[in-house]
Every structure is written in C-alpha cells, then in structure tokens.
Design an enzyme around this catalytic site. Structure first.
Site, mmCIF file in Angstrom:
data_model
loop_
_atom_site.group_PDB
_atom_site.id
_atom_site.type_symbol
_atom_site.label_atom_id
_atom_site.label_comp_id
_atom_site.label_asym_id
_atom_site.label_seq_id
_atom_site.Cartn_x
_atom_site.Cartn_y
_atom_site.Cartn_z
ATOM 1 N N SER A 195 -9.770 1.898 2.745
ATOM 2 C CA SER A 195 -8.863 2.608 1.869
ATOM 3 C C SER A 195 -7.863 1.701 1.129
ATOM 4 O O SER A 195 -7.332 2.111 0.102
ATOM 5 C CB SER A 195 -8.080 3.660 2.665
ATOM 6 O OG SER A 195 -7.271 3.046 3.646
ATOM 7 N N SER A 251 -9.946 -0.418 6.953
ATOM 8 C CA SER A 251 -9.355 -0.297 5.617
ATOM 9 C C SER A 251 -8.678 -1.538 5.063
ATOM 10 O O SER A 251 -8.379 -1.577 3.871
ATOM 11 C CB SER A 251 -8.353 0.850 5.592
ATOM 12 O OG SER A 251 -9.045 2.040 5.388
ATOM 13 N N LYS A 264 0.857 -1.196 0.000
ATOM 14 C CA LYS A 264 0.000 0.000 0.000
ATOM 15 C C LYS A 264 0.887 1.238 0.000
ATOM 16 O O LYS A 264 1.900 1.284 0.712
ATOM 17 C CB LYS A 264 -0.901 -0.037 1.237
ATOM 18 C CG LYS A 264 -1.926 1.078 1.314
ATOM 19 C CD LYS A 264 -2.856 0.875 2.508
ATOM 20 C CE LYS A 264 -3.909 1.953 2.629
ATOM 21 N NZ LYS A 264 -4.812 1.746 3.790
HETATM 22 N N1 GLN Z 1 -13.012 4.155 5.993
HETATM 23 C C1 GLN Z 1 -12.478 4.563 7.259
HETATM 24 C C2 GLN Z 1 -12.114 6.017 7.211
HETATM 25 O O1 GLN Z 1 -12.348 6.614 6.226
HETATM 26 C C3 GLN Z 1 -11.325 3.708 7.639
HETATM 27 C C4 GLN Z 1 -10.064 4.105 7.013
HETATM 28 C C5 GLN Z 1 -8.931 3.255 7.421
HETATM 29 O O2 GLN Z 1 -9.088 2.235 8.072
HETATM 30 N N2 GLN Z 1 -7.738 3.725 7.076
HETATM 31 O O3 GLN Z 1 -11.636 6.567 8.151
#
Ligand code: GLN
Length: 485
Positions: free
Chosen positions: A154, A178, A79
């Site tokens: 994400s 994410s 990532k």
């Molecule tokens: N979708 C969640 C957010 O927008 C989680 C993001 C993540 O785990 N990095 O904060």
C-alpha cells in the site's frame, strides 16, 4: 546532478560543509514535484510553506554553528496514514477526507526534533489495504519506471516519490508487505522493522498486531539513517519495545555469513526472471564468502490465508470507529441513528475496506471463530516457530520480495485473490514479527525493477542492513533514478 538526486547521507554532509542550504535542497525537491507530479501522482498533500519554513529553521541553526542531528534539513515525505498535526491525514479514504489530526504521531515528533523537513503526505491504498495503490479514493499513483504500471502498495506513494526524485526519504507502513513490495516494484530500499522497534502511536491502525512504520530510501545507508531516527521506546505505545539501541554500524563484509534459502519461496508462482535475479545475487554473495544454506519453512503455503484472516479480523474491529459520529465523513442521507451508521459506512468506505470488514466480522463470529480465527492464530505460532528454528542455522534468510514485477493498472482489479497473491513472500515476516528489508536486485525483460528480501531474527536490523549494503556495493550502488523526462 540536481540536489534532489543525492542520497540523504551525502546531502547531510553537504549541508554541514555548507555546499548547499536546506532551503535550496527543499526548493529543488518542490520544483521536481511540480515538474513530475502530474504524471506520478504520489502526493495527496504537498506542504510547500511548511517545508520551506522548516528548511529555513534548519539553515538558521546550521548558520549558528549548532551540532545538528543527521536528518536536519532533509526533505522527507510521509505516508498519509501517519498523523501530522494541522496537516490533513486521509488514509486515502473518503472517510477521512476532511480529517486534520490535532496531534503528531511519535515518528513525526522524532523527525521534527531531528530538524527534518516534512514535504507532505503520500498516497496509499485506502487504510493501507491493497498491493497496488489502486484502492486510493483520490488518485492512482504511477510507477516512475513505467507510468502505465502500478507502484505497488500500500505504500505506493512513498515508493514512487523516491523513485521520481520527489523526496529524499519517505516513511511507509507495513502490515503484510506494504513497505517491501512497493519498494521492490519501484527499485528502492524499504525496511519493515521488527514489530515493536518503532512506535505505532499516531499510525492509523489497520491490523494492530502486525502494523509497523518503517523507512524507505534510495540507498541502504539512508534507510538505516531514517530507521535510527524513528526507532525506540515510547510510553504512548505499550507494544513498543523498551530497549536501548546502540548506533547502527553497517559492514559489507559477508565472509562466513550463513544465508538461509527456503525452497518454499522459490516455487511455481514466482516469475522466472525474479528467481533468476535473486539466484544470481545469492551466487555473488557466495563468491564473496557467504555460505548458502538450503532450509525449509514448511508452513509457508498457509501463511497468506492466516494473514488475511488475522489482518481482516483486526481491521474489522479497528474500522468500527468510523461511524460518522465523532469525526470524518458523515452521510447527508440521514433520518435516524441507524442511517448515520449505515449510510456513512456504505458511502465512506471503498470496496476493499468493505470486503475486509465483512471477512473479519465473519471469521470472528461465534459460529466460525474456532474454524478460522483460532486456526489462523495457531498457524501464526507455527510459522514463528519455524523461523526461530531456521535462525539456529543461519544469520539471515533471502527470498524474492514479490513473485512478480510491477503490473499494469487494472491487471488484478477484479480478482482480489490475485491481488492478495502479491504478498505471498512478505506476510510471513509480519506474522512472525520479524524485520526484513527489500533491496533492488536487477531488472526483468521490460526493464522493471526486481526486489530481493532479506529477513532477520528479531532486532537484527543491523545484520540484514549490512547484508543489504554488501549487495548494494556489488551492484555498484542503488541510487539511480529512472528517466522520467
Ligand atoms: N497488501 C497487503 C494487504 O492488502 C499488505 C498491506 C499492508 O502491508 N499494509 O493487506
């Protein structure tokens, strides 16, 4: 069957038996990337030369008869919020478009010393804020199961790359879901480790008290393999637990296992197909000898608010460093110092980052701190206490990973609250610092993958991965790639 379709465990065996070389395997993955990447758009950087060179080094060592770690010669995508020395690390932000880290994250050092082959860097929502990968400054990654839909986020690039056969394993990061939610949307396995099990050194910080790096894979054993290689104490991350770990050994025997089923996770917001699939899996587990125990986690409805307050508060502080002074993007429209800050940040950050910075700054400001941030932190304690209580009567807790399946591009773009609701089943786990794994659990009427989440007590990754493996065996294996051609 092409080499890119095999699991890491199987490839590791094949490399040792000299049934294939790492160079052949790496070329197979690179060719696959070339073939499908125009449609999937999972990678922000492909490191062809670096990957082939690493593969050749691994092959030389195999040829010399050395005993090598299991990940030697295996292609792994990373990532793009994990620092790689000499390789651009953008966080999918204009702010870091030109950032080439002078150091490696601890997890990258560990992969390299295990002889793994890093294929490149994978797309994400800007600074890991989002649930669809649509917040990337550069490109929108598509879901390999349906190219008109999002891969989740994400870590959408990390999940899509696996489902498309563009990597054998990938690393993601999980602050509120994410790793797990994109794993669910793309039909793969994603483990969010216990907070402190994996070093965060070199992970670009979003919400430091919640962030964890974790493995994504197409099989449970593969996820366990990558997790074993990256976990463990690190003197460069004081929040990384000083523990010794015994090797993971997964058993798919669920007899006598007590599985908690919290009704709060099966409410109205969860799609019927998702509920039905998870219930069907639970019944299978019961037939195999597990005990289902109805439990209550009453503070769950407040978790999303607590999560967005705490994570945005920390994000507003973590993102303060991007000011155009030391590194990263700097606006060209500058006449004085204030312009440097104001224009750099206005032009460098996308809408979602700005939204979190404003929300975070607001909840931390003196007039509102008690009303928001402090109450969210109190709720965090309560949520953690409810889990501790629940684990007195069960070994693991099973819920849906997400309330839905992959949605079409743009479906939630103008409604941030709808987007935030995708995380309703996952954020509690980060708030309580627990480990959880998402595994495939059937498909909905559109043929889209459904995800099931298994949550464990702190440092019980072996237990939840064992349960995951039991489900994988019942399903006759998870490693099936969607037809993309
Ligand atoms: N979708 C969640 C957010 O927008 C989680 C993001 C993540 O785990 N990095 O904060």
């Amino acid at each position: 069957m092409e080499l890119y379709e095999f699991s890491a465990v199987e490839l590791s065996r094949m490399l040792r038996a000299r049934e294939c070389s790492s160079a052949e395997l790496t070329r197979s993955v690179l060719e696959r990337i070339e073939k499908v990447e125009k449609r999937v758009r999972a990678y922000l950087t492909v490191d062809r030369e670096g990957a082939l060179a690493a593969a050749e080094r691994a092959d030389e060592r195999f040829a010399a008869g050395e005993t090598l770690p299991p990940l030697s010669g295996i292609p792994i995508g990373v990532k793009d919020n994990i620092c790689t020395r000499g390789m651009r690390t953008t966080c999918a932000s204009k702010m870091l478009d030109n950032f080439v880290p002078p150091y490696n994250a601890t997890v990258i050092e560990r992969l390299q010393s295990a002889g793994a082959v890093v294929t490149g860097k994978l797309n994400l929502d800007e600074f890991a804020m989002g649930s669809s990968c649509e917040n990337s400054h550069f490109q929108k990654t598509a879901n390999p199961h349906d190219l008109t839909r999002v891969p989740g986020g994400s870590s959408g690039g990390s999940a899509a790359a696996l489902a498309a056969g563009e990597a054998i394993l990938t690393l993601g990061s999980d602050t509120g879901g994410s790793i797990r939610q994109p794993a669910a949307y793309c039909g793969i396995v994603g483990l969010k480790p216990t907070y402190g099990a994996v070093s965060r050194y070199g992970l670009v910080a979003f919400a430091s008290s919640l962030d964890q790096i974790g493995p994504m894979a197409r099989t449970v054993e593969d996820a366990a393999l990558l997790f074993s290689a990256i976990r463990g104490a690190d003197s460069r991350d004081a929040t990384c637990a000083a523990r010794e770990y015994a090797p993971l050994s997964l058993s798919s025997d669920v007899r006598g296992m007590r599985i908690g089923v919290p009704e709060e996770y099966y409410g109205d917001g969860v799609e019927a197909a998702v509920k039905a699939a998870v219930h069907a899996q639970l019944q299978e587990l019961e037939k195999a000898g597990a005990k289902l125990i109805p439990i209550r986690l009453p503070s769950t409805p407040y978790a999303l608010s607590a999560y967005y307050i705490i994570s945005s508060a920390e994000a507003s502080s973590n993102l303060a460093r991007y000011d155009g002074v030391r590194y990263g993007f700097r606006s060209e429209r500058v006449e004085n110092l204030e312009d440097v800050y104001l224009n750099t940040r206005s032009e460098g950050f996308g809408d979602e980052c700005k939204r979190r910075i404003m929300l975070g700054t607001f909840v931390l400001s003196s007039g509102y701190y008690d009303a928001y941030y402090k109450r969210a932190k109190l709720l965090q304690q309560r949520i953690a206490a409810e889990f501790t209580e629940a684990f007195k009567s069960c070994d693991a807790i099973v819920t849906p990973t997400a309330p839905d399946t992959a949605f079409p591009f743009g479906a939630h773009s103008d409604d941030p609250l709808k987007m935030y609701a995708s995380d309703i089943c996952t954020v509690t786990v980060n708030i309580a610092g627990l480990p959880a794994v998402s595994i495939p659990c059937g498909k909905d009427a559109h043929g889209l993958p459904i995800g099931m989440q298994i949550i464990g007590g702190k440092f019980t990754e072996e237990k939840i991965l064992s349960l995951a493996k039991a489900c994988e065996e019942m399903a006759g294996g998870f490693n099936r790639l969607p037809a993309l051609d």
